[in-house]
Motif scaffolding. Structure first.
Motif, PDB file in Angstrom:
ATOM      1  N   ASP A  69      29.870  48.701  52.131  1.00 54.12           N
ATOM      2  CA  ASP A  69      29.716  50.196  52.141  1.00 54.12           C
ATOM      3  C   ASP A  69      31.201  50.573  52.111  1.00 54.12           C
ATOM      4  OD1 ASP A  69      27.149  50.095  52.316  1.00 54.12           O
ATOM      5  OD2 ASP A  69      27.095  50.462  54.610  1.00 54.12           O
ATOM      6  N   GLY A  70      31.317  52.099  51.485  1.00 48.73           N
ATOM      7  CA  GLY A  70      32.382  52.837  51.387  1.00 48.73           C
ATOM      8  C   GLY A  70      33.263  52.438  50.217  1.00 48.73           C
ATOM      9  N   ASP A  71      32.772  51.643  49.330  1.00 47.77           N
ATOM     10  CA  ASP A  71      33.399  51.081  48.002  1.00 47.77           C
ATOM     11  C   ASP A  71      34.624  50.406  48.425  1.00 47.77           C
ATOM     12  OD1 ASP A  71      33.287  51.351  45.473  1.00 47.77           O
ATOM     13  OD2 ASP A  71      35.001  52.664  45.241  1.00 47.77           O
ATOM     14  N   HIS A  72      34.406  49.425  49.474  1.00 48.12           N
ATOM     15  CA  HIS A  72      35.364  48.564  49.864  1.00 48.12           C
ATOM     16  C   HIS A  72      35.189  47.144  49.283  1.00 48.12           C
ATOM     17  CE1 HIS A  72      38.217  46.367  52.450  1.00 48.12           C
ATOM     18  NE2 HIS A  72      36.976  45.382  52.887  1.00 48.12           N
ATOM     19  N   TRP A  73      35.956  47.024  48.356  1.00 47.31           N
ATOM     20  CA  TRP A  73      35.981  45.672  47.422  1.00 47.31           C
ATOM     21  C   TRP A  73      36.974  44.571  48.182  1.00 47.31           C
ATOM     22  CZ3 TRP A  73      33.044  44.560  43.338  1.00 47.31           C
ATOM     23  CH2 TRP A  73      32.658  45.683  42.500  1.00 47.31           C
ATOM     24  N   PHE A  74      36.293  43.450  48.312  1.00 43.69           N
ATOM     25  CA  PHE A  74      37.261  42.079  48.903  1.00 43.69           C
ATOM     26  C   PHE A  74      36.950  41.016  48.412  1.00 43.69           C
ATOM     27  CE2 PHE A  74      33.752  42.720  51.783  1.00 43.69           C
ATOM     28  CZ  PHE A  74      33.404  41.445  52.264  1.00 43.69           C
ATOM     29  N   ASP A  75      37.852  39.914  48.533  1.00 39.47           N
ATOM     30  CA  ASP A  75      37.785  38.874  48.018  1.00 39.47           C
ATOM     31  C   ASP A  75      37.229  37.611  48.873  1.00 39.47           C
ATOM     32  OD1 ASP A  75      39.050  39.345  45.548  1.00 39.47           O
ATOM     33  OD2 ASP A  75      40.721  39.632  46.348  1.00 39.47           O
ATOM     34  N   GLU A  76      36.799  36.609  48.456  1.00 39.80           N
ATOM     35  CA  GLU A  76      36.480  35.313  49.218  1.00 39.80           C
ATOM     36  C   GLU A  76      37.852  34.491  49.673  1.00 39.80           C
ATOM     37  OE1 GLU A  76      35.114  32.899  51.556  1.00 39.80           O
ATOM     38  OE2 GLU A  76      33.358  33.925  50.862  1.00 39.80           O
ATOM     39  N   ASP A  77      38.111  34.366  50.867  1.00 36.32           N
ATOM     40  CA  ASP A  77      39.336  33.527  51.279  1.00 36.32           C
ATOM     41  C   ASP A  77      38.916  32.105  50.711  1.00 36.32           C
ATOM     42  OD1 ASP A  77      40.616  35.682  52.288  1.00 36.32           O
ATOM     43  OD2 ASP A  77      39.634  35.232  54.302  1.00 36.32           O
ATOM     44  N   GLN A  78      37.963  31.556  50.686  1.00 36.94           N
ATOM     45  CA  GLN A  78      37.709  30.075  50.352  1.00 36.94           C
ATOM     46  C   GLN A  78      37.137  30.120  48.922  1.00 36.94           C
ATOM     47  OE1 GLN A  78      34.774  28.532  53.331  1.00 36.94           O
ATOM     48  NE2 GLN A  78      36.180  28.685  54.864  1.00 36.94           N
ATOM     49  N   ALA A  79      37.677  30.792  48.229  1.00 37.90           N
ATOM     50  CA  ALA A  79      37.094  30.777  46.636  1.00 37.90           C
ATOM     51  C   ALA A  79      38.000  29.542  46.349  1.00 37.90           C
ATOM     52  CB  ALA A  79      37.474  32.347  45.975  1.00 37.90           C
ATOM     53  N   ASP A  80      37.572  29.024  45.078  1.00 39.55           N
ATOM     54  CA  ASP A  80      38.227  28.009  44.302  1.00 39.55           C
ATOM     55  C   ASP A  80      39.636  28.629  43.686  1.00 39.55           C
ATOM     56  OD1 ASP A  80      36.223  26.498  44.913  1.00 39.55           O
ATOM     57  OD2 ASP A  80      35.156  26.937  43.045  1.00 39.55           O
ATOM     58  N   GLY A  81      39.738  29.800  43.508  1.00 40.64           N
ATOM     59  CA  GLY A  81      41.117  30.320  42.998  1.00 40.64           C
ATOM     60  C   GLY A  81      40.950  31.842  42.962  1.00 40.64           C
ATOM     61  N   HIS A  82      41.923  32.564  42.267  1.00 36.29           N
ATOM     62  CA  HIS A  82      41.808  34.069  42.106  1.00 36.29           C
ATOM     63  C   HIS A  82      42.407  34.172  40.762  1.00 36.29           C
ATOM     64  CE1 HIS A  82      41.481  33.838  46.393  1.00 36.29           C
ATOM     65  NE2 HIS A  82      40.711  34.934  46.328  1.00 36.29           N
ATOM     66  N   ASP A  83      41.939  35.289  39.962  1.00 39.46           N
ATOM     67  CA  ASP A  83      42.598  35.467  38.718  1.00 39.46           C
ATOM     68  C   ASP A  83      43.366  36.692  38.732  1.00 39.46           C
ATOM     69  OD1 ASP A  83      40.504  37.530  38.683  1.00 39.46           O
ATOM     70  OD2 ASP A  83      39.500  36.719  37.082  1.00 39.46           O
ATOM     71  N   GLY A  84      43.882  37.108  39.743  1.00 37.19           N
ATOM     72  CA  GLY A  84      44.623  38.416  39.939  1.00 37.19           C
ATOM     73  C   GLY A  84      43.983  39.388  40.578  1.00 37.19           C
ATOM     74  N   THR A  85      42.828  39.690  40.295  1.00 39.01           N
ATOM     75  CA  THR A  85      41.883  40.634  40.861  1.00 39.01           C
ATOM     76  C   THR A  85      40.546  40.051  41.323  1.00 39.01           C
ATOM     77  OG1 THR A  85      42.443  42.311  39.068  1.00 39.01           O
ATOM     78  CG2 THR A  85      40.530  42.892  40.495  1.00 39.01           C
ATOM     79  N   ASN A  86      39.980  38.983  40.959  1.00 44.22           N
ATOM     80  CA  ASN A  86      38.609  38.691  41.359  1.00 44.22           C
ATOM     81  C   ASN A  86      38.946  37.171  42.008  1.00 44.22           C
ATOM     82  OD1 ASN A  86      37.255  40.875  40.086  1.00 44.22           O
ATOM     83  ND2 ASN A  86      37.698  39.736  38.170  1.00 44.22           N
ATOM     84  N   SER A  87      37.974  36.773  42.981  1.00 51.50           N
ATOM     85  CA  SER A  87      37.818  35.456  43.344  1.00 51.50           C
ATOM     86  C   SER A  87      37.487  34.636  42.285  1.00 51.50           C
ATOM     87  CB  SER A  87      36.784  35.442  44.556  1.00 51.50           C
ATOM     88  OG  SER A  87      37.230  36.144  45.671  1.00 51.50           O
ATOM     89  N   ARG A  88      37.472  33.438  41.994  1.00 55.55           N
ATOM     90  CA  ARG A  88      36.959  32.390  41.164  1.00 55.55           C
ATOM     91  C   ARG A  88      36.185  31.069  41.847  1.00 55.55           C
ATOM     92  NH1 ARG A  88      37.160  33.885  35.887  1.00 55.55           N
ATOM     93  NH2 ARG A  88      37.938  31.902  35.154  1.00 55.55           N
ATOM     94  N   LEU A  89      35.174  31.260  41.184  1.00 55.23           N
ATOM     95  CA  LEU A  89      34.342  29.861  41.560  1.00 55.23           C
ATOM     96  C   LEU A  89      33.796  28.906  40.618  1.00 55.23           C
ATOM     97  CD1 LEU A  89      31.706  29.016  43.627  1.00 55.23           C
ATOM     98  CD2 LEU A  89      30.429  30.678  42.578  1.00 55.23           C
ATOM     99  N   HIS A  90      34.198  27.662  40.918  1.00 56.00           N
ATOM    100  CA  HIS A  90      33.858  26.565  39.933  1.00 56.00           C
ATOM    101  C   HIS A  90      32.601  25.699  40.401  1.00 56.00           C
ATOM    102  CE1 HIS A  90      38.084  26.563  38.089  1.00 56.00           C
ATOM    103  NE2 HIS A  90      38.155  27.069  39.490  1.00 56.00           N
ATOM    104  N   THR A  91      31.589  25.825  39.589  1.00 58.92           N
ATOM    105  CA  THR A  91      30.323  25.017  39.869  1.00 58.92           C
ATOM    106  C   THR A  91      30.055  23.724  39.202  1.00 58.92           C
ATOM    107  OG1 THR A  91      29.254  26.340  37.943  1.00 58.92           O
ATOM    108  CG2 THR A  91      28.955  27.190  40.018  1.00 58.92           C
TER     109      THR A  91
END
Length: 91
Positions: A69-91
């Motif tokens: 809510d409130g247009d608050h964007w955030f990342d996942e700390d336990q993601a497989d990586g980050h591409d600068g802006t986004n969290s990355r997930l490998h399946t």
């Protein structure tokens, strides 16, 4: 937190956050839902967390973020990586 379960040629990915942090509604938004806010809202679980499960093709790489809510964007700390802006997930 990310929970994963392999099911044949797919992976069930469950996106999990505490029930109260951040406050208000939260959805997971990514290339797997065409970056549509609200397409995958996190719902309360019995363990006091909230979560949503998305089934994705195995052996893929996906970009995602959380939107609260409130247009608050955030990342996942336990993601497989980050591409600068986004969290990355490998399946």
């Amino acid at each position: 937190m990310l929970e994963r379960k392999q099911v044949k040629d797919r992976v069930r990915v469950t996106f999990v956050l505490p029930a109260e942090a951040p406050p208000g509604a939260v959805s997971v938004v990514g290339d797997f839902n065409e970056w549509r806010p609200g397409a995958h809202p996190l719902e309360p679980r019995r363990d006091g967390m909230r979560a949503v499960t998305v089934v994705l093709p195995a052996k893929g790489v996906h970009s995602f973020r959380y939107l609260a809510d409130g247009d608050h964007w955030f990342d996942e700390d336990q993601a497989d990586g980050h591409d600068g802006t986004n969290s990355r997930l490998h399946t």
